[in-house]
Design a protein around this motif. Structure first.
Motif, PDB file in Angstrom:
ATOM      1  N   PRO A  80     -40.337 -21.082 -52.247  1.00 57.74           N
ATOM      2  CA  PRO A  80     -41.718 -21.565 -52.291  1.00 57.74           C
ATOM      3  C   PRO A  80     -41.893 -23.012 -51.828  1.00 57.74           C
ATOM      4  O   PRO A  80     -43.004 -23.417 -51.473  1.00 57.74           O
ATOM      5  N   ALA A  81     -40.826 -23.788 -51.845  1.00 62.90           N
ATOM      6  CA  ALA A  81     -40.974 -25.212 -51.530  1.00 62.90           C
ATOM      7  C   ALA A  81     -41.067 -25.460 -50.030  1.00 62.90           C
ATOM      8  O   ALA A  81     -40.408 -24.792 -49.222  1.00 62.90           O
ATOM      9  N   LEU A  82     -41.864 -26.435 -49.650  1.00 63.67           N
ATOM     10  CA  LEU A  82     -41.895 -26.938 -48.280  1.00 63.67           C
ATOM     11  C   LEU A  82     -40.654 -27.800 -48.067  1.00 63.67           C
ATOM     12  O   LEU A  82     -40.389 -28.695 -48.862  1.00 63.67           O
ATOM     13  N   ASN A  83     -39.894 -27.509 -47.011  1.00 60.49           N
ATOM     14  CA  ASN A  83     -38.678 -28.268 -46.715  1.00 60.49           C
ATOM     15  C   ASN A  83     -38.954 -29.206 -45.541  1.00 60.49           C
ATOM     16  O   ASN A  83     -39.113 -28.755 -44.400  1.00 60.49           O
ATOM     17  N   PRO A  84     -39.051 -30.527 -45.761  1.00 61.97           N
ATOM     18  CA  PRO A  84     -39.367 -31.459 -44.683  1.00 61.97           C
ATOM     19  C   PRO A  84     -38.394 -31.400 -43.513  1.00 61.97           C
ATOM     20  O   PRO A  84     -38.797 -31.594 -42.362  1.00 61.97           O
ATOM     21  N   LEU A  85     -37.115 -31.116 -43.766  1.00 65.95           N
ATOM     22  CA  LEU A  85     -36.167 -31.019 -42.661  1.00 65.95           C
ATOM     23  C   LEU A  85     -36.485 -29.837 -41.754  1.00 65.95           C
ATOM     24  O   LEU A  85     -36.413 -29.937 -40.526  1.00 65.95           O
ATOM     25  N   ARG A  86     -36.841 -28.696 -42.359  1.00 64.11           N
ATOM     26  CA  ARG A  86     -37.188 -27.532 -41.562  1.00 64.11           C
ATOM     27  C   ARG A  86     -38.457 -27.803 -40.744  1.00 64.11           C
ATOM     28  O   ARG A  86     -38.539 -27.455 -39.568  1.00 64.11           O
ATOM     29  N   GLU A  87     -39.437 -28.441 -41.357  1.00 59.77           N
ATOM     30  CA  GLU A  87     -40.698 -28.694 -40.669  1.00 59.77           C
ATOM     31  C   GLU A  87     -40.546 -29.738 -39.564  1.00 59.77           C
ATOM     32  O   GLU A  87     -41.149 -29.624 -38.493  1.00 59.77           O
ATOM     33  N   ILE A  88     -39.737 -30.744 -39.801  1.00 56.16           N
ATOM     34  CA  ILE A  88     -39.553 -31.762 -38.763  1.00 56.16           C
ATOM     35  C   ILE A  88     -38.776 -31.181 -37.588  1.00 56.16           C
ATOM     36  O   ILE A  88     -39.001 -31.553 -36.428  1.00 56.16           O
ATOM     37  N   ALA A  89     -37.874 -30.238 -37.868  1.00 53.46           N
ATOM     38  CA  ALA A  89     -37.143 -29.576 -36.778  1.00 53.46           C
ATOM     39  C   ALA A  89     -38.104 -28.773 -35.902  1.00 53.46           C
ATOM     40  O   ALA A  89     -37.977 -28.750 -34.670  1.00 53.46           O
ATOM     41  N   LYS A  90     -39.088 -28.108 -36.501  1.00 56.74           N
ATOM     42  CA  LYS A  90     -40.088 -27.371 -35.731  1.00 56.74           C
ATOM     43  C   LYS A  90     -40.887 -28.320 -34.832  1.00 56.74           C
ATOM     44  O   LYS A  90     -41.158 -28.009 -33.662  1.00 56.74           O
ATOM     45  N   ILE A  91     -41.266 -29.454 -35.372  1.00 55.68           N
ATOM     46  CA  ILE A  91     -42.054 -30.404 -34.596  1.00 55.68           C
ATOM     47  C   ILE A  91     -41.245 -30.951 -33.430  1.00 55.68           C
ATOM     48  O   ILE A  91     -41.729 -31.018 -32.293  1.00 55.68           O
ATOM     49  N   VAL A  92     -40.010 -31.321 -33.703  1.00 57.45           N
ATOM     50  CA  VAL A  92     -39.152 -31.854 -32.639  1.00 57.45           C
ATOM     51  C   VAL A  92     -38.946 -30.804 -31.548  1.00 57.45           C
ATOM     52  O   VAL A  92     -38.973 -31.114 -30.349  1.00 57.45           O
ATOM     53  N   ALA A  93     -38.775 -29.545 -31.946  1.00 56.88           N
ATOM     54  CA  ALA A  93     -38.575 -28.483 -30.958  1.00 56.88           C
ATOM     55  C   ALA A  93     -39.810 -28.283 -30.082  1.00 56.88           C
ATOM     56  O   ALA A  93     -39.702 -27.771 -28.961  1.00 56.88           O
ATOM     57  N   SER A  94     -40.976 -28.687 -30.561  1.00 60.19           N
ATOM     58  CA  SER A  94     -42.213 -28.501 -29.802  1.00 60.19           C
ATOM     59  C   SER A  94     -42.436 -29.580 -28.755  1.00 60.19           C
ATOM     60  O   SER A  94     -43.385 -29.496 -27.967  1.00 60.19           O
ATOM     61  N   PHE A  95     -41.581 -30.605 -28.709  1.00 58.78           N
ATOM     62  CA  PHE A  95     -41.793 -31.719 -27.784  1.00 58.78           C
ATOM     63  C   PHE A  95     -41.538 -31.330 -26.324  1.00 58.78           C
ATOM     64  O   PHE A  95     -42.032 -31.984 -25.410  1.00 58.78           O
ATOM     65  N   HIS A  96     -40.727 -30.300 -26.078  1.00 56.80           N
ATOM     66  CA  HIS A  96     -40.360 -29.923 -24.711  1.00 56.80           C
ATOM     67  C   HIS A  96     -40.539 -28.422 -24.509  1.00 56.80           C
ATOM     68  O   HIS A  96     -40.365 -27.635 -25.456  1.00 56.80           O
TER      69      HIS A  96
END
Length: 462
Positions: free
Chosen positions: A227-243
């Motif tokens: 149930p918890a939001l994991n900041p590492l998982r979410e930041i990885a998604k954002i970084v992957a969206s840069f290119h």
């Protein structure tokens, strides 16, 4: 007699005095002028004093100028001919990790290598060795003729490796004194060994950093995993969206202000002696991984980038700690080209990140990071033709106009603050290990660099 008439004698003087010139460089290299560490403030002062004394020994009206940080060195000589300002920096990078040096970094020495003799030591290439190529060229001119064929202003900085915080205020306060016809900068490299190079464009730089916050504390990954939001998982998604899949930056409007290079410049780059295979293999790669559709040199010199320089969060010690971290962090730099506006790039980058934040996440940006636009040199100036001829004559190889993947803000500062064009010529090689252990400068680069500047002074004075 003209400057061209006396040039052969100047070159002979350089050749006969090269051992003394190397020893003078060694004396400067022994000074531990690390600008970023306050513990070396006295050493930075010592380096400035050494340069003032050396310039004065040549008849230059030189002085050490205080700043809130490390001092500037300014000197003037000559009253006829074109007025040139030469810029260099006497400060150096830290030497860590010390254990990777083969010899003490501030105990410079001459070494034999398979490619020839090198000067090994911190600052040998960046930038003391390069700085001294110009000083030694002037020394030879004065020794032979009693004067120089051009008016020269020497401008040496002591904070280039630590962000140059005192530079712009000093330039503004002393604008009338520093204003010259053109600025010469010797803090660059050759595109390939033995290929004399003049930088025609420099990429700009934008730095940014953000923290993605999630839960208000680190959480037990058993009690909250799922149930918890994991900041590492979410930041990885954002970084992957840069290119995108072709290596193109996917941030909206990122390429505003970017133009393709001319066919003429592309042709020069294709025939400049650059060895793509060696360039890639030297760092353990077999092919370029940047934006598809562009050559390695175009990717390095003429295309913008968005790079992830660091990403971290959670537990990073030995063993395991079963936590969901409360926050994750990311450091970014963008290299800018053409007319890209750093402020617009930052705005678009941040909007891209914030549009992808999930519920219960928030982002905090570092507000202290800066940016500088790209710099494009005015290669139509006659000094560039003079430089190409001088370099071609010395190296027996056609001098080429090149781009640079890195950023040298001083070139833009000369334009913005003093309304001066700049010309960048350097004699470093890509394997000089600048900023790394075992930094070196080829003796041939030092020797022929001195001769190159001597020729260039003669050409400009025509």
């Amino acid at each position: 007699m003209t400057a061209t008439d006396t040039l052969p004698s100047v070159l002979e003087r350089i050749d006969s005095d090269i051992d003394n010139a190397i020893e003078r460089l060694m004396e400067l290299l022994r000074i531990e002028s690390i600008s970023t560490d306050p513990a070396y403030k006295a050493e930075c002062d010592k380096a400035a004093d050494r340069l003032v004394k050396d310039l004065e020994s040549m008849g230059v009206d030189a002085s050490k100028r205080p700043t809130p940080g490390h001092p500037m060195v300014v000197g003037h000589i000559g009253d006829t001919g074109p007025h040139l300002l030469f810029y260099g920096h006497y400060d150096v990078q830290p030497v860590d990790p010390l254990e990777l040096w083969d010899n003490p970094p501030f105990d410079p020495r001459i070494e034999d290598t398979p490619s020839g003799k090198v000067i090994r030591g911190r600052g040998s290439s960046d930038d003391k060795g390069q700085l001294m190529t110009f000083v030694e060229a002037c020394r030879a001119w004065i020794a032979v003729n009693g004067n120089l064929p051009c008016r020269i202003t020497f401008f040496f900085e002591g904070e280039e490796e630590s962000g140059s915080p005192s530079l712009i205020p000093f330039m503004k306060e002393n604008a009338d004194e520093l204003k010259s016809d053109i600025a010469l900068i010797c803090d660059t490299s050759m595109v390939a060994p033995g290929v004399p190079s003049i930088a025609s464009q420099l990429r700009g730089m934008l730095k940014d950093e953000f923290t993605l916050h999630g839960p208000k504390m680190d959480l037990h990954s058993g009690h909250y995993g799922g149930p918890a939001l994991n900041p590492l998982r979410e930041i990885a998604k954002i970084v992957a969206s840069f290119h995108d899949e072709d290596g193109r930056v996917a941030v909206p409007n990122f390429y505003d202000g970017v133009s393709d290079i001319s066919d003429d410049l592309r042709g020069q780059w294709q025939n400049c002696g650059f060895d793509e295979k060696e360039y890639l293999e030297s760092v353990g790669m077999t092919e370029p991984h940047g934006e598809k559709g562009y050559s390695t040199l175009e990717q390095q010199w003429a295309r913008p980038t968005l790079e992830i320089n660091g990403m971290w969060g959670g537990y990073m010690g030995a063993g395991s700690k079963t936590v969901i971290p409360a926050e994750a962090h990311c450091k970014i730099t963008c290299r800018l080209v053409g007319e890209m506006d750093p402020a617009e790039v930052r705005k678009n980058l941040r909007a891209h990140v914030e549009a992808r934040l999930p519920v219960d996440a928030r982002v905090v940006w570092d507000g202290d990071l800066d940016g500088a636009p790209a710099a494009v040199m005015n290669t139509d100036r006659p000094e560039f033709d003079a430089a190409r001829k001088a370099l071609t004559d010395e190296w027996d190889r056609e001098a080429v106009l090149v781009g640079m993947g890195g950023s040298i803000p001083i070139a833009g500062f000369f334009k913005d603050v003093l309304d001066m064009d700049a010309m960048l010529i350097g004699f470093a090689n890509d394997d000089d290990r600048i900023h790394s252990p075992n930094e070196k400068y080829d003796v041939d680069s030092f020797h022929k660099g001195i001769r190159s500047w001597a020729r260039l002074l003669a050409e400009i004075a025509k």
